[in-house]
Design a protein around this motif. Structure first.
Motif, PDB file in Angstrom:
ATOM      1  N   ASP A 250       0.823  -1.204   0.000  1.00 30.63           N
ATOM      2  CA  ASP A 250       0.000   0.000   0.000  1.00 30.63           C
ATOM      3  C   ASP A 250       0.859   1.256   0.000  1.00 30.63           C
ATOM      4  O   ASP A 250       0.524   2.253  -0.657  1.00 30.63           O
ATOM      5  CB  ASP A 250      -0.919  -0.018   1.226  1.00 30.63           C
ATOM      6  CG  ASP A 250      -1.829   1.191   1.291  1.00 30.63           C
ATOM      7  OD1 ASP A 250      -2.782   1.256   0.501  1.00 30.63           O
ATOM      8  OD2 ASP A 250      -1.572   2.081   2.121  1.00 30.63           O
TER       9      ASP A 250
ATOM     10  N   GLU B 236       1.159   5.226  -2.076  1.00 29.89           N
ATOM     11  CA  GLU B 236       1.032   6.498  -1.374  1.00 29.89           C
ATOM     12  C   GLU B 236       1.992   7.521  -1.996  1.00 29.89           C
ATOM     13  O   GLU B 236       2.941   7.148  -2.688  1.00 29.89           O
ATOM     14  CB  GLU B 236       1.344   6.306   0.111  1.00 29.89           C
ATOM     15  CG  GLU B 236       0.331   5.447   0.860  1.00 29.89           C
ATOM     16  CD  GLU B 236      -1.039   6.097   0.914  1.00 29.89           C
ATOM     17  OE1 GLU B 236      -1.106   7.324   1.154  1.00 29.89           O
ATOM     18  OE2 GLU B 236      -2.039   5.391   0.722  1.00 29.89           O
TER      19      GLU B 236
ATOM     20  N   HIS C  61      -4.587   3.182  -6.179  1.00 27.63           N
ATOM     21  CA  HIS C  61      -3.358   2.445  -5.886  1.00 27.63           C
ATOM     22  C   HIS C  61      -3.105   1.370  -6.945  1.00 27.63           C
ATOM     23  O   HIS C  61      -1.980   1.209  -7.426  1.00 27.63           O
ATOM     24  CB  HIS C  61      -3.450   1.791  -4.506  1.00 27.63           C
ATOM     25  CG  HIS C  61      -3.188   2.715  -3.362  1.00 27.63           C
ATOM     26  ND1 HIS C  61      -3.989   3.800  -3.096  1.00 27.63           N
ATOM     27  CD2 HIS C  61      -2.211   2.718  -2.410  1.00 27.63           C
ATOM     28  CE1 HIS C  61      -3.525   4.429  -2.022  1.00 27.63           C
ATOM     29  NE2 HIS C  61      -2.440   3.801  -1.590  1.00 27.63           N
TER      30      HIS C  61
END
Length: 215
Positions: free
Chosen positions: A68, A72, A133
């Motif tokens: 993840d 970002e 993402h």
């Protein structure tokens, strides 16, 4: 290979195939967007896939959090910066342009579609379709492998397989992380993956067109 096939970021042997793939992917995004417009609940596919990854151990969650992070701002910027520097060191200026532009267009498209579709997760303030993402990492994998395909002169079959497998792995791993962390529904992930497949080939073609016109 010589000429555009080598210097172009969208190898000529892949243009037709990825043109078709881009159209199919865009169509899939449209269908999913209409299906889940304004929705705030998981669909049947979402429920089944979500149940399959539910109950993962803490170690798997740590891996998911690491994946993840790549989507970002800090992680994504670092990946893009490394790729751009690599392209410049290899004297591939078009590729150095495509890396930030390709992933930027993909992420921008997901941001726009989130507002248009209006699907939510965990409350009305959390827009979820499509997954930014997933779109980012898939687009990054597409850009890098398209450049490598051109540089090493892969043929149509080998090049297509190489690029698609990389996109599938990148999108699959990031998508798994997003579902495990309950950040997105599985169909959000699919939408983000398709966004990347739709916009990156078109962006690569445009970069080549602009660069060729300035010769």
């Amino acid at each position: 290979m010589t000429g555009p096939s080598v210097s172009g970021v969208l190898p000529s042997v892949l243009r037709l195939w990825f043109g078709v793939i881009a159209v199919l992917a865009a169509s899939a995004v449209g269908v999913l967007g209409v299906r889940y417009a304004g929705d705030g609940e998981p669909g049947m596919v979402d429920t089944r896939v979500g149940a399959a990854v539910d109950g993962a151990s803490a170690s798997w969650r740590d891996i998911a959090l690491a994946m993840d992070f790549l989507g970002e701002p800090v992680g994504a910027t670092a990946l893009v910066a490394v790729a751009v520097v690599g392209c410049l060191l290899l004297r591939r200026p078009r590729a150095a342009v495509l890396v930030p532009v390709g992933v930027g267009v993909a992420v921008g498209a997901t941001t726009l579609l989130k507002s248009v579709v209006g699907r939510t997760i965990h409350g009305a303030d959390n827009l979820s379709f499509p997954s930014g993402h997933t779109a980012f990492l898939t687009a990054f994998a597409l850009v890098v492998t398209l450049v490598l395909t051109g540089r090493f002169g892969f043929g149509r079959a080998a090049g297509t397989l190489f690029v698609l497998v990389a996109a599938l792995v990148a999108g699959g791993v990031m998508g798994w992380a997003q579902v495990l962390l309950s950040a997105h529904y599985p169909t959000d992930v699919l939408g983000g993956w398709c966004i990347a497949l739709a916009v990156v080939p078109a962006t690569a073609w445009l970069v080549d067109r602009v660069a060729d016109s300035r010769r």
